[in-house]
Design a protein around this motif. Structure first.
Motif, PDB file in Angstrom:
ATOM      1  N   VAL A 231       0.758  -1.080  -0.116  1.00  0.00           N
ATOM      2  CA  VAL A 231       0.079  -0.057   0.024  1.00  0.00           C
ATOM      3  C   VAL A 231       0.801   1.223   0.050  1.00  0.00           C
ATOM      4  CG1 VAL A 231      -1.764   1.420   1.413  1.00  0.00           C
ATOM      5  CG2 VAL A 231      -2.003  -1.229   1.176  1.00  0.00           C
ATOM      6  N   ALA A 232       1.845   1.159   0.595  1.00  0.00           N
ATOM      7  CA  ALA A 232       2.886   2.466   0.900  1.00  0.00           C
ATOM      8  C   ALA A 232       3.417   2.483  -0.650  1.00  0.00           C
ATOM      9  CB  ALA A 232       4.182   2.272   1.819  1.00  0.00           C
ATOM     10  N   PHE A 233       3.950   1.365  -1.359  1.00  0.00           N
ATOM     11  CA  PHE A 233       4.458   1.533  -2.482  1.00  0.00           C
ATOM     12  C   PHE A 233       3.529   2.258  -3.448  1.00  0.00           C
ATOM     13  CE2 PHE A 233       5.716  -0.177  -6.661  1.00  0.00           C
ATOM     14  CZ  PHE A 233       7.078   0.310  -6.613  1.00  0.00           C
ATOM     15  N   ALA A 234       2.057   1.678  -3.522  1.00  0.00           N
ATOM     16  CA  ALA A 234       1.365   1.934  -4.454  1.00  0.00           C
ATOM     17  C   ALA A 234       0.882   3.726  -4.114  1.00  0.00           C
ATOM     18  CB  ALA A 234      -0.032   1.310  -4.069  1.00  0.00           C
ATOM     19  N   ASN A 235       0.805   4.031  -3.067  1.00  0.00           N
ATOM     20  CA  ASN A 235       0.614   5.492  -2.719  1.00  0.00           C
ATOM     21  C   ASN A 235       1.913   6.366  -3.413  1.00  0.00           C
ATOM     22  OD1 ASN A 235      -1.911   5.924  -1.610  1.00  0.00           O
ATOM     23  ND2 ASN A 235      -1.049   4.783   0.246  1.00  0.00           N
ATOM     24  N   LYS A 236       2.974   5.673  -3.241  1.00  0.00           N
ATOM     25  CA  LYS A 236       4.277   6.185  -3.918  1.00  0.00           C
ATOM     26  C   LYS A 236       3.999   6.360  -5.205  1.00  0.00           C
ATOM     27  CE  LYS A 236       9.203   5.892  -4.286  1.00  0.00           C
ATOM     28  NZ  LYS A 236      10.453   4.877  -3.821  1.00  0.00           N
ATOM     29  N   LEU A 237       3.502   5.358  -6.014  1.00  0.00           N
ATOM     30  CA  LEU A 237       3.456   5.623  -7.523  1.00  0.00           C
ATOM     31  C   LEU A 237       2.424   6.294  -7.749  1.00  0.00           C
ATOM     32  CD1 LEU A 237       3.352   1.606  -8.438  1.00  0.00           C
ATOM     33  CD2 LEU A 237       5.256   3.143  -8.427  1.00  0.00           C
ATOM     34  N   ARG A 238       1.165   6.386  -7.142  1.00  0.00           N
ATOM     35  CA  ARG A 238       0.088   7.398  -7.407  1.00  0.00           C
ATOM     36  C   ARG A 238       0.498   8.877  -7.123  1.00  0.00           C
ATOM     37  NH1 ARG A 238      -3.781   9.943  -4.273  1.00  0.00           N
ATOM     38  NH2 ARG A 238      -2.570   9.192  -2.358  1.00  0.00           N
ATOM     39  N   ASN A 239       1.521   9.162  -6.109  1.00  0.00           N
ATOM     40  CA  ASN A 239       1.896  10.497  -6.147  1.00  0.00           C
ATOM     41  C   ASN A 239       2.954  10.925  -7.058  1.00  0.00           C
ATOM     42  OD1 ASN A 239       0.400  10.982  -3.461  1.00  0.00           O
ATOM     43  ND2 ASN A 239       2.057  10.202  -2.251  1.00  0.00           N
ATOM     44  N   ALA A 240       3.481   9.761  -7.540  1.00  0.00           N
ATOM     45  CA  ALA A 240       4.765   9.963  -8.738  1.00  0.00           C
ATOM     46  C   ALA A 240       3.980  10.533  -9.692  1.00  0.00           C
ATOM     47  CB  ALA A 240       5.746   8.957  -9.000  1.00  0.00           C
ATOM     48  N   VAL A 241       2.704   9.949 -10.103  1.00  0.00           N
ATOM     49  CA  VAL A 241       1.998  10.541 -11.376  1.00  0.00           C
ATOM     50  C   VAL A 241       1.269  11.771 -11.128  1.00  0.00           C
ATOM     51  CG1 VAL A 241      -0.172   9.950 -12.535  1.00  0.00           C
ATOM     52  CG2 VAL A 241       1.415   7.899 -12.026  1.00  0.00           C
ATOM     53  N   ASN A 242       0.625  11.881  -9.942  1.00  0.00           N
ATOM     54  CA  ASN A 242       0.259  13.259  -9.512  1.00  0.00           C
ATOM     55  C   ASN A 242       1.224  14.483  -9.732  1.00  0.00           C
ATOM     56  OD1 ASN A 242      -2.305  12.339  -8.899  1.00  0.00           O
ATOM     57  ND2 ASN A 242      -2.066  12.002  -6.930  1.00  0.00           N
ATOM     58  N   LYS A 243       2.541  14.327  -9.243  1.00  0.00           N
ATOM     59  CA  LYS A 243       3.345  15.368  -9.371  1.00  0.00           C
ATOM     60  C   LYS A 243       3.809  15.742 -10.891  1.00  0.00           C
ATOM     61  CE  LYS A 243       5.734  14.416  -5.074  1.00  0.00           C
ATOM     62  NZ  LYS A 243       6.960  13.652  -4.166  1.00  0.00           N
ATOM     63  N   LEU A 244       3.345  14.806 -11.848  1.00  0.00           N
ATOM     64  CA  LEU A 244       3.757  14.973 -13.058  1.00  0.00           C
ATOM     65  C   LEU A 244       2.753  16.350 -13.422  1.00  0.00           C
ATOM     66  CD1 LEU A 244       3.557  11.480 -14.798  1.00  0.00           C
ATOM     67  CD2 LEU A 244       5.674  13.182 -14.563  1.00  0.00           C
ATOM     68  N   SER A 245       1.575  16.539 -12.950  1.00  0.00           N
ATOM     69  CA  SER A 245       0.584  17.626 -13.185  1.00  0.00           C
ATOM     70  C   SER A 245       0.372  17.802 -14.497  1.00  0.00           C
ATOM     71  CB  SER A 245       1.433  18.847 -12.560  1.00  0.00           C
ATOM     72  OG  SER A 245       1.472  18.745 -10.933  1.00  0.00           O
ATOM     73  N   ILE A 246       0.259  16.401 -15.247  1.00  0.00           N
ATOM     74  CA  ILE A 246      -0.398  16.672 -16.758  1.00  0.00           C
ATOM     75  C   ILE A 246      -1.877  17.021 -16.717  1.00  0.00           C
ATOM     76  CG2 ILE A 246      -0.589  15.048 -18.621  1.00  0.00           C
ATOM     77  CD1 ILE A 246       1.295  13.377 -17.647  1.00  0.00           C
ATOM     78  N   PRO A 247      -2.247  18.196 -17.215  1.00  0.00           N
ATOM     79  CA  PRO A 247      -3.504  18.658 -17.104  1.00  0.00           C
ATOM     80  C   PRO A 247      -4.398  17.792 -17.989  1.00  0.00           C
ATOM     81  CG  PRO A 247      -1.964  20.587 -18.232  1.00  0.00           C
ATOM     82  CD  PRO A 247      -1.269  19.299 -18.088  1.00  0.00           C
ATOM     83  N   HIS A 248      -5.589  17.821 -17.470  1.00  0.00           N
ATOM     84  CA  HIS A 248      -6.952  16.869 -17.962  1.00  0.00           C
ATOM     85  C   HIS A 248      -8.187  17.561 -17.710  1.00  0.00           C
ATOM     86  CE1 HIS A 248      -9.052  13.561 -19.013  1.00  0.00           C
ATOM     87  NE2 HIS A 248      -8.514  12.702 -18.241  1.00  0.00           N
ATOM     88  N   LYS A 249      -8.240  18.482 -18.498  1.00  0.00           N
ATOM     89  CA  LYS A 249      -9.726  19.349 -18.447  1.00  0.00           C
ATOM     90  C   LYS A 249     -10.967  18.486 -18.498  1.00  0.00           C
ATOM     91  CE  LYS A 249      -9.391  21.183 -22.717  1.00  0.00           C
ATOM     92  NZ  LYS A 249      -9.299  22.712 -23.669  1.00  0.00           N
ATOM     93  N   ALA A 250     -10.777  17.341 -19.098  1.00  0.00           N
ATOM     94  CA  ALA A 250     -12.037  16.260 -19.542  1.00  0.00           C
ATOM     95  C   ALA A 250     -12.136  15.415 -18.389  1.00  0.00           C
ATOM     96  CB  ALA A 250     -11.865  15.730 -20.750  1.00  0.00           C
TER      97      ALA A 250
END
Length: 307
Positions: A231-250
């Motif tokens: 679970v800790a590793f999964a949240n690390k992966l989730r946060n890594a994607v969030n930090k990319l800050s790729i816009p998704h207006k849809a």
């Protein structure tokens, strides 16, 4: 600097070992053992690129060593060159039929040994490259589904044998179809590449493994990892994607691209099949999406699911 290929010499005659070692040590990392039993033990702990194997030895002979190598999934692709004082065509044919790549008779020429070793290592290098290319996803350049299946099968068998934990993660890019519809497929491909590299870059242990599962889905195999750590590793992966800050207006859940993750863990390794872990991780992924996405849901594979 390129790493030298590793060659293991197996011969009960110390003079033969010495001569072969001196012949090859300038170009390769050379290891020597004097029996078939020691060769098999050596291969359990250290991979090599080529085996030079005597046939007639006390205890396990070269034919039996080769047979055991071919039965083991971790060594069955190891190229083997038989070296023997037997000059019979029948002996040579038997060795080649068992899977040896070449056959050298004693007394041997140093030049012939070097040439045949070089040829076999070149063939192995090409085969390894083809195998690697067949295991890499063309878009994201990370391991593909085929390699994931092989890795999971191998780790599942180890988990069952050693009674150690094993966790599997399935990840899905949230509302990715809407992303493609909004920004176009080329932008969608770039998005997947960025996510893939962020996921792989989050792996710190050499045993942790991330692959593209298909489409906008990714997967991870975590050996010796209990549920809490997964679970800790999964949240690390989730946060890594969030930090990319790729816009998704849809997106319907965030202004940026996010991922949802399902986890399945066996704490003791006693799972009936590796497919069970994938199915349970998929259920966790479904629950993460139902809970609002950009979530992690963990499922422990219980005894009732193992039979």
């Amino acid at each position: 600097m390129l790493k030298k290929a590793k060659v293991l010499i197996v011969d009960d005659d110390p003079l033969n070992r010495l001569v072969l070692e001196k012949t090859l040590r300038q170009d390769y990392d050379v290891f020597c053992v004097e029996s078939g039993e020691k060769a098999l033990t050596f291969l359990k702990t250290q991979p090599v690129d080529l085996l030079i194997l005597d046939i007639v030895m006390p205890g396990i002979d070269g034919y039996e060593v080769l047979a055991q190598i071919k039965e083991n999934t971790t060594t069955n692709m190891l190229p083997v060159i038989f070296i023997s004082a037997n000059t019979s065509h029948d002996d040579e044919a038997k060795g080649l039929e068992l899977g040896a790549m070449d056959y050298i008779t004693k007394p041997f020429s140093a030049a012939i040994v070097r040439a045949r070793v070089r040829n076999q290592l070149m063939i192995k290098q090409k085969n390894d490259l083809l195998e690697m290319l067949a295991s890499i996803d063309g878009l994201t350049e990370i391991p593909n589904r085929r390699y994931l299946d092989e890795n999971l099968s191998r780790e599942w068998r180890r988990s069952r044998r050693d009674h150690t934990p094993l966790s599997v993660l399935l990840m899905d890019v949230d509302h990715f179809k809407r992303y493609n519809d909004c920004y176009g497929h080329r932008a969608g491909d770039d998005c997947l590449k960025k996510i893939a590299h962020a996921l792989v870059g989050s792996c710190e242990r050499g045993s942790d493994f991330v692959a593209r599962y298909g489409g906008e889905e990714f997967a991870a195999v975590l050996p010796s990892t209990p549920a809490k750590e997964a679970v800790a590793f999964a949240n690390k992966l989730r946060n890594a994607v969030n930090k990319l800050s790729i816009p998704h207006k849809a997106s319907l859940n965030s202004e940026y691209v996010t991922i949802s993750i399902g986890i399945a863990t066996t704490e003791s390794g006693q799972v009936y099949a590796e497919q069970t872990l994938l199915e349970e991780a998929d259920l966790g992924l479904y629950q993460a999406k139902e809970a609002g996405r950009d979530q992690v849901v963990s499922r422990l594979v219980s005894a009732t699911l193992q039979e």
